[in-house]
Design a protein around this motif. Structure first.
Motif, PDB file in Angstrom:
ATOM      1  N   LYS A  22      -0.585   1.335  11.426  1.00 26.03           N
ATOM      2  CA  LYS A  22       0.033   2.609  11.052  1.00 26.03           C
ATOM      3  C   LYS A  22      -0.589   3.759  11.836  1.00 26.03           C
ATOM      4  CE  LYS A  22       3.059   4.381   8.125  1.00 26.03           C
ATOM      5  NZ  LYS A  22       4.454   3.901   8.024  1.00 26.03           N
ATOM      6  N   SER A  70       5.500   1.397  12.905  1.00 27.26           N
ATOM      7  CA  SER A  70       5.693   1.915  11.545  1.00 27.26           C
ATOM      8  C   SER A  70       6.387   0.891  10.655  1.00 27.26           C
ATOM      9  CB  SER A  70       6.501   3.211  11.599  1.00 27.26           C
ATOM     10  OG  SER A  70       6.691   3.729  10.297  1.00 27.26           O
ATOM     11  N   ASN A  74       4.741  -0.889   7.410  1.00 29.39           N
ATOM     12  CA  ASN A  74       5.398  -0.781   6.101  1.00 29.39           C
ATOM     13  C   ASN A  74       5.590  -2.163   5.473  1.00 29.39           C
ATOM     14  OD1 ASN A  74       5.500   1.961   6.363  1.00 29.39           O
ATOM     15  ND2 ASN A  74       7.664   2.048   6.919  1.00 29.39           N
ATOM     16  N   ARG A  75       5.936  -3.148   6.308  1.00 22.70           N
ATOM     17  CA  ARG A  75       6.072  -4.511   5.788  1.00 22.70           C
ATOM     18  C   ARG A  75       4.728  -5.037   5.275  1.00 22.70           C
ATOM     19  NH1 ARG A  75      10.043  -8.141   9.685  1.00 22.70           N
ATOM     20  NH2 ARG A  75      12.015  -7.151   9.079  1.00 22.70           N
ATOM     21  N   SER A  78       3.965  -3.394   1.940  1.00 24.18           N
ATOM     22  CA  SER A  78       4.740  -3.982   0.844  1.00 24.18           C
ATOM     23  C   SER A  78       4.164  -5.328   0.427  1.00 24.18           C
ATOM     24  CB  SER A  78       6.207  -4.150   1.264  1.00 24.18           C
ATOM     25  OG  SER A  78       6.794  -2.900   1.553  1.00 24.18           O
ATOM     26  N   ARG A 132       1.701   3.344   3.010  1.00 26.74           N
ATOM     27  CA  ARG A 132       2.714   3.802   3.972  1.00 26.74           C
ATOM     28  C   ARG A 132       2.517   5.271   4.348  1.00 26.74           C
ATOM     29  NH1 ARG A 132       5.976   0.756   0.444  1.00 26.74           N
ATOM     30  NH2 ARG A 132       6.816   2.627  -0.546  1.00 26.74           N
ATOM     31  N   ARG A 136      -0.358   7.773   7.204  1.00 24.02           N
ATOM     32  CA  ARG A 136       0.453   8.556   8.135  1.00 24.02           C
ATOM     33  C   ARG A 136       0.317  10.064   7.900  1.00 24.02           C
ATOM     34  NH1 ARG A 136       4.731   8.154  11.546  1.00 24.02           N
ATOM     35  NH2 ARG A 136       6.278   9.813  11.497  1.00 24.02           N
TER      36      ARG A 136
END
Length: 570
Positions: A22, A70, A74-75, A78, A132, A136
């Motif tokens: 990230k 990104s 994000n995966r 999660s 996430r 950032r």
């Protein structure tokens, strides 16, 4: 916060890897305005189209890397959130399963359900969003400020002048929001309780034409949830307009200052464009941080509620070995107990030898079921001692203690599974043991009449069986596995006299070594017991055999006359 540390620590390497991905993607975003400023101020004036295309291509590559990294991050976020909450939910469910009866009463079933569902959902959202946006947004904020410093320190100072106001706003609003979200979850507990009550009592509500009344009651509870959520969200929502106000004021001052500095030739137009882009990035980063605080406030409230359950100390600890030479199989030695300040049982004293049967009869609320709960050590007595084979139940391992029992409670339950699985109840019993228990419980006849027999699938709570059929299935479960002690709490009330008589005969003939405690409303169910005690307001007012009580206890004689007309019941 302790909950997050406890469950995210084992996933630290995965979280660190996701943060790294990230971070790199976010840095790619920060390079874009800087490259644009360089193209405008240094490349375009040269008129070299190849250099324009080269640096334009660099911007495209940075954009592609930013988007790709990104998505990857994000995966990963999660996945971490899913795995962490899965473990939390498992541990929470396991802890709830081992809470004592008094602890379950203290929290309440609705609260335990909402902590296991809505609170863990809030934790999932919080853990995912923190990975996430939690990386950032700060990187964009700090990186954007550093980039603006390299472009023009004066404009950066103008912009930073508004950040203290924004920071103070976020701090105070978040501090006020956490208690409001905790209050919201308490209102959700009440909503769950009301829904459970309405579902459980649906038939009674319809029979008494109270549907409209229950709708109004539900609407009141629902409105309280809405009001609590509205108050919490309105409090937290104040951050966004205030942040916009502060940051847009900063933007206004930056534009005015830029105009003067461009007019004086201190900076170039490309720097202004890049600076405005970075300011937008910083603005969005601050708004994202605001969103993080809103969700984090809710997550902290839920985490505290879950943490409270997970770290509830057991109140039924195994005490030091306390054994006495005692020929009695079960002994209640002057036992007293109360739920809180309400006394339920006083000076309960009786003994049972192995293989004997004790019948308990008394008015509703006299404490009959409580005797069983104390024997199972669902609660500890306030005074007195309960012994099995001379061993104080408080000094026995709970698993070892509970394996001695076969139990059929007055308000018991059946799973939405096959009859066989409901009787086996996860004990890995043989088919022979299950068949024996159904025959003894007088359930074999109706089970054989079903097309699927023991494979017949029940609906939730066994609603596709009659009351008598459900009781016989529950009796089969209690008898399966030849228990050392059998506890039957008014478990034959739905049986006719003939079936009840056959059941008592089967217990006498096939379970001679099983010590039985049987609670009943009908004297016919317990008159053959070796010993009968009659309770009234938690005290024993009569003890002896059926014949002895008929001679010596007027309350017992009166119940007997009312039920049998004075005739001996077979």
């Amino acid at each position: 916060m302790k909950l997050f540390i406890q469950y995210l620590k084992p996933l630290f390497n995965r979280i660190l890897k996701g943060f790294s991905v990230k971070f790199i993607g976010t840095i790619m975003d920060l390079f874009l305005p800087l490259i644009l400023a360089y193209i405008i101020d240094s490349v375009i004036p040269t008129g070299n189209i190849n250099r324009v295309l080269l640096w334009g291509g660099a911007m495209v590559i940075c954009s592609i890397l930013a988007v790709t990294l990104s998505i990857k991050a994000n995966r990963m976020a999660s996945s971490v959130a899913k795995d962490a909450v899965q473990v939390i939910r498992h541990d929470l469910y396991e802890k709830i399963s081992y809470l004592s009866a008094s602890q379950s009463d203290q929290y309440g079933s609705p609260s335990l359900i909402s902590r296991l569902t809505s609170d863990t959902y809030n934790l999932h959202r919080t853990i995912g969003l923190m990975q996430r946006i939690g990386v950032r947004a700060p990187v964009l904020l700090i990186g954007g400020i550093l980039m603006t410093v390299t472009l023009d320190p004066v404009l950066t100072l103008v912009m930073l002048g508004v950040l203290p106001f924004a920071t103070v706003t976020v701090y105070y609003v978040s501090k006020k929001g956490v208690p409001l979200f905790d209050q919201l979850q308490q209102e959700v507990d009440r909503l769950v309780r009301t829904v459970r009550e309405n579902i459980t009592g649906a038939r009674v509500i319809k029979a008494l034409s109270k549907s409209e009344y229950e709708k109004v009651r539900f609407e009141g509870v629902n409105q309280r949830v809405v009001n609590a959520e509205t108050k919490a969200n309105q409090t937290m929502a104040a951050t966004t307009p205030l942040m916009n106000l502060f940051l847009n004021l900063g933007l206004t001052f930056v534009v005015l200052t830029s105009a003067y500095r461009v007019n004086e030739g201190l900076i170039q137009p490309g720097v202004i464009i890049a600076f405005m882009t970075y300011f937008t990035i910083i603005l969005n980063a601050m708004l994202s941080i605001t969103r993080i605080f809103v969700l984090f406030s809710r997550g902290i409230a839920s985490a505290d509620r879950v943490y409270a359950i997970l770290h509830t100390e057991p109140d039924l600890e195994v005490e030091s070995i306390d054994r006495k030479d005692d020929s009695a199989h079960i002994r209640f030695d002057h036992v007293s107990f109360g739920y809180g300040k309400n006394p339920i049982l006083e000076d309960i004293d009786f003994t049972l030898n192995k293989g004997e049967t004790l019948g308990i009869i008394g008015a509703t609320g006299s404490g009959k079921t409580t005797i069983m709960k104390l024997l199972l050590r669902l609660y500890d007595p306030d005074d007195g001692i309960i012994r099995i084979n001379g061993m104080n139940v408080n000094s026995m391992n709970l698993k070892e203690l509970h394996t001695k029992f076969g139990v059929a409670f007055q308000k018991d339950f059946l799973y939405a599974d096959t009859l066989s699985e409901n009787i086996d109840f996860g004990r890995d019993l043989s088919q022979k043991e299950i068949l024996k228990s159904t025959e003894s419980a007088q359930a074999k006849e109706f089970i054989d009449s079903l097309n699927s027999g023991l494979k017949h699938r029940l609906t939730p709570k066994g609603t596709n069986l009659s009351g008598g059929q459900k009781q016989r299935v529950l009796l089969s479960r209690a008898l399966a596995g030849d228990p050392e002690i059998l506890l039957l709490d008014d478990s034959s009330s739905a049986l006719d006299y003939k079936t009840d008589s056959k059941l008592r005969k089967a217990l006498t003939e096939q379970y001679q070594d099983t010590t039985t405690i049987m609670i009943a409303q009908r004297i016919s169910s317990i008159q053959q017991a070796d010993q009968i005690i009659m309770l009234d307001k938690g005290r024993i007012i009569g003890k002896g055999t059926h014949e002895e009580l008929l001679r010596n206890s007027e309350p017992y004689r009166e119940i007997y006359r009312n039920q049998s007309g004075g005739e001996e019941i077979a």
